[in-house]
Scaffold this motif. Structure first.
Motif, PDB file in Angstrom:
ATOM      1  N   THR A  16     -20.609  33.671  -1.690  1.00  0.00           N
ATOM      2  CA  THR A  16     -19.492  32.763  -1.809  1.00  0.00           C
ATOM      3  C   THR A  16     -20.067  31.249  -1.868  1.00  0.00           C
ATOM      4  N   GLY A  17     -19.098  30.403  -1.886  1.00  0.00           N
ATOM      5  CA  GLY A  17     -19.411  29.030  -1.694  1.00  0.00           C
ATOM      6  C   GLY A  17     -20.396  28.310  -2.732  1.00  0.00           C
ATOM      7  N   ILE A  18     -21.177  27.360  -2.328  1.00  0.00           N
ATOM      8  CA  ILE A  18     -22.136  26.610  -2.872  1.00  0.00           C
ATOM      9  C   ILE A  18     -22.952  27.672  -3.700  1.00  0.00           C
ATOM     10  N   ALA A  21     -21.271  29.194  -6.451  1.00  0.00           N
ATOM     11  CA  ALA A  21     -21.211  28.111  -7.627  1.00  0.00           C
ATOM     12  C   ALA A  21     -22.613  27.856  -8.229  1.00  0.00           C
ATOM     13  N   SER A  90     -29.429  28.698  -0.047  1.00  0.00           N
ATOM     14  CA  SER A  90     -27.806  28.189   0.275  1.00  0.00           C
ATOM     15  C   SER A  90     -27.248  29.085   1.403  1.00  0.00           C
ATOM     16  N   THR A 192     -15.491  24.874   1.051  1.00  0.00           N
ATOM     17  CA  THR A 192     -16.086  26.289   1.008  1.00  0.00           C
ATOM     18  C   THR A 192     -15.648  27.174   1.922  1.00  0.00           C
ATOM     19  N   GLN A 212     -15.496  20.262  -4.460  1.00  0.00           N
ATOM     20  CA  GLN A 212     -15.118  21.766  -4.620  1.00  0.00           C
ATOM     21  C   GLN A 212     -16.349  22.557  -5.222  1.00  0.00           C
ATOM     22  N   GLU A 213     -16.387  23.787  -4.906  1.00  0.00           N
ATOM     23  CA  GLU A 213     -17.728  24.489  -5.189  1.00  0.00           C
ATOM     24  C   GLU A 213     -18.426  24.294  -6.218  1.00  0.00           C
ATOM     25  N   GLU A 214     -17.547  24.153  -7.407  1.00  0.00           N
ATOM     26  CA  GLU A 214     -18.196  24.033  -8.745  1.00  0.00           C
ATOM     27  C   GLU A 214     -18.991  22.635  -8.841  1.00  0.00           C
TER      28      GLU A 214
END
Length: 258
Positions: A16-18, A21, A90, A192, A212-214
């Motif tokens: 998930t999250g960072i 991404a 991460s 996130t 945002q994550e991206e």
């Protein structure tokens, strides 16, 4: 041709999250991404998204707090691919019960084992092979709270994320001469899943104004694709509408007595 064709990247917290991404961004540029995390379903979804981005991904369940499991996963990647070119740490947690008046010794242990010990274990597992090849990139995700102390993060998260920042620079001190570049990324507020762990979850309009994550995926890609002669030691990155500057976090911060 992608900028990372032929490279192998290992990403923890990739479900998930960072972490997700970053995995997608690296896969889009041709890296084969090795995805670690504690939940099979989310890892498999990241692997699918990496494939949709034009790359490839392989999932391996892992709790980074388990040093023996970290070593097994790292050794398996090296046995299968012969190299780990990029490590992205991460994986990280915080707790709702985080203030001095709330946190338990067990809660402290959980935070530090994942955020700090896990980062160390993964770095320790990959550095020898990077050193032998005289090349490698380590990207450790810390936090705004790893640079600045507020009442929002709690002692466990704050101390562990400051530790991640310090740990990262020691890699440059010792292994810059061996061609290894280490970068700590210190994000401000980003929308996130960790926001679900806030004592007061930010409302949708605030989440929309956050990074945002991206956005963090692009930051990871930037570091990973620079020439080997370049080391980005640290990135502090925040939303343009930064609530730490405009005083918008009073309602989100837990009270000392709570």
């Amino acid at each position: 041709m992608g900028l990372l064709d032929g490279k192998v990247a290992w990403i923890t917290g990739a479900g998930t999250g960072i972490g997700r991404a970053g995995a997608i961004a690296l896969a889009r540029e041709g890296a084969h991404v090795m995805l670690s995390g504690r939940t099979r379903q989310t890892l498999d979804e990241t692997a699918r998204l990496a494939g949709d981005a034009g790359g490839s991904g392989t999932a391996a369940l892992l709790d980074v707090a388990d040093k023996h499991a970290v070593r097994r996963v790292a050794d398996a990647i090296l046995a299968a691919h012969g190299r780990i070119d990029i490590l992205v740490n991460s994986a990280g947690i915080n707790l709702r019960e985080r203030t001095w008046g709330q946190v338990t010794p067990e809660g402290w242990d959980d935070i530090v084992r994942i955020n700090l010990d896990g980062t160390f274990y993964c770095c320790h597992a990959v550095l020898p092979s990077m050193r032998a090849r005289k090349d490698g990139v380590v990207i450790n995700v810390s936090s705004w709270f790893g640079k600045y102390i507020t009442g929002l993060a709690g002692p466990g998260y704050t101390a562990s994320k400051f530790g991640v920042a310090a740990l990262t620079e020691t890699i440059n001190v010792e292994d810059g001469i061996n061609g290894i570049r280490a970068c700590v990324i210190c994000p401000g507020e980003a929308a996130t899943p960790i926001m679900e762990r806030r004592p007061v979850k930010p409302p949708p309009h605030e989440l929309a104004r956050m990074m945002q994550e991206e956005d963090l995926g692009r930051a990871i890609l930037f570091v990973a694709t620079l020439p080997a002669r370049v080391c980005v030691n640290e990135i502090i990155i925040s939303p343009t509408h930064n609530r730490f500057y405009v005083g918008g976090l009073e309602a989100a911060a837990p009270t000392p007595s709570s």
